[in-house]
Design an enzyme around this catalytic site. Structure first.
Site, short mmCIF file in Angstrom:
data_model
loop_
_atom_site.label_atom_id
_atom_site.label_comp_id
_atom_site.label_asym_id
_atom_site.label_seq_id
_atom_site.Cartn_x
_atom_site.Cartn_y
_atom_site.Cartn_z
N GLY A 8 0.81 -1.25 -0.06
CA GLY A 8 -0.09 0.03 0.09
C GLY A 8 0.74 1.15 0.10
N GLY A 11 -0.25 4.76 -0.56
CA GLY A 11 -1.57 5.17 0.42
C GLY A 11 -0.99 6.07 1.45
NE ARG A 12 -6.17 8.17 3.55
CZ ARG A 12 -7.03 8.21 2.52
NH1 ARG A 12 -7.28 9.21 1.88
NH2 ARG A 12 -7.87 7.16 2.45
CG MET A 13 -1.83 4.54 7.31
SD MET A 13 -0.98 5.49 8.73
CE MET A 13 -0.04 4.28 9.16
CB THR A 100 -9.46 -1.42 10.17
OG1 THR A 100 -9.62 -0.18 9.43
CG2 THR A 100 -8.23 -1.09 11.14
CB ALA A 122 -2.76 -3.35 16.60
CG ASN A 124 -4.71 3.50 17.05
OD1 ASN A 124 -3.48 3.67 17.23
ND2 ASN A 124 -5.47 4.21 16.68
CG HIS A 155 -11.36 8.06 11.68
ND1 HIS A 155 -12.06 7.35 12.80
CD2 HIS A 155 -10.00 7.59 11.73
CE1 HIS A 155 -11.23 6.84 13.43
NE2 HIS A 155 -9.88 7.02 12.95
CG HIS A 156 -9.55 10.45 7.07
ND1 HIS A 156 -9.97 9.50 5.85
CD2 HIS A 156 -8.81 9.81 7.76
CE1 HIS A 156 -9.26 8.41 5.83
NE2 HIS A 156 -8.62 8.53 7.27
CE LYS A 159 -11.75 4.23 10.11
NZ LYS A 159 -10.88 3.30 9.74
#
Ligand code: NAD
Length: 266
Positions: A8, A11-13, A100, A122, A124, A155-156, A159
């Site tokens: 990814g 992606g943002r992350m 998630t 997780a 988070n 959240h933004h 999501k």
């Protein structure tokens, strides 16, 4: 040096993870992945993350790069993570999973890979949220059945799943503290003639908009007082730093399922 793959990557992350790996000690980025149809296949992942060239080119097929990393960090989408997990498990590669929104069936399929490799999953990865989860369970144990419990998250606008995985993890933490099964008591929305609130329920309220990185508040409400425990994320770097810490930690673990509480020794 522990070799890290990031999927990814665009992606943002993904971009934040590439930066976090570059800034951490004892780990190096050796593979970067995106979806096969991405126009960024072949691009330099360091440039994509705004760091300048790092020589790690973005690949579109995990089979081409699976021998190049020790741990794959995956913050993508449920279907992609499931496919990556079976390739990693077959090759004995470890995984840090931040994705998630898995259905219960997908979750079961994913976790079946723990027999073959070490997975750290997780909802988070921020240290602050994981400390918050511990505090929530303690608060719920002490406040007990005398308090109504409700969870708010924002959240933004991009999501795609709701409530957030973190809100659900908070729900699990408080439900464990008051010895209830979240599945039996969760209320995910209210509309119309709902009737009075039932004491044992745990309600979730979801807000989506703008660029909110992640706000969570758990309220414990009784007649005459209210306790609120909140976490507010202002940068994705808090998740990325935690995920890289988890990757360094899981490199030394045997096959099995772990979470961020294990990484932090909580
Ligand atoms: P995003 O949409 O910005 O990024 C997802 C990326 O995955 C995209 O670039 C997409 O092209 C890529 N992707 C999809 N399928 C792929 C495949 N088959 N192979 C390779 N890449 C693929 O989303 P985001 O905000 O970065 O969030 C990603 C996931 O991480 C979501 O599930 C989100 O809820 C979760 N998340 C978890 C945490 C945590 O701490 N656990 C924190 C933030 C976000």
């Amino acid at each position: 040096m522990i070799k890290i793959g990031v999927t990814g990557a665009a992606g943002r992350m993904g971009k934040t993870l590439i930066e976090a790996v570059a800034n951490a000690e004892g780990v190096e980025l050796t593979a970067a992945l995106e979806r096969p149809e991405s126009s960024l296949i072949g691009a330099d992942s360091g440039e994509l993350a705004g760091l300048g060239k790092n020589g790690v080119v973005i690949a579109g097929d995990i089979n081409e790069v699976v021998d190049q990393f020790d741990v794959l960090i995956d913050f993508t989408a449920p279907v992609a993570t499931l496919a990556n997990a079976s390739v990693c498990a077959a090759a004995g590669k470890k995984m840090v999973i931040g994705t998630t929104g898995f259905t219960p069936e997908q979750e079961q399929q994913l976790l079946a890979n723990q027999d073959k490799t070490a997975l750290c999953k997780a909802a988070n990865f921020s240290t602050g949220v994981n400390v918050t989860l511990k505090l929530l369970r303690q608060a719920a144990e002490i406040l007990g059945d005398d308090y109504d419990i409700e969870i708010y998250e924002a959240h933004h606008r991009h999501k795609v799943d709701a409530p957030s995985g973190t809100a659900l993890a908070m729900g699990e933490a408080v439900a464990a503290g008051v010895e209830r099964n979240l599945r039996d008591v969760a209320i995910y929305g209210r509309e119309g003639q709902t009737g009075a609130r039932k004491r044992e329920t745990i309600g979730f309220a979801t807000v989506r908009g703008g660029d909110v990185v992640g706000d969570h508040t758990v309220m414990f409400m009784a007649d005459g007082e209210r306790v609120e425990i909140s976490h507010k994320a202002s940068s994705r770097m808090s998740f990325a730093r935690g995920a890289v810490r988890a990757a360094a930690w899981i490199a030394g673990q045997d096959a099995g399922l772990y979470d961020m509480q294990d990484v932090l020794g909580l």
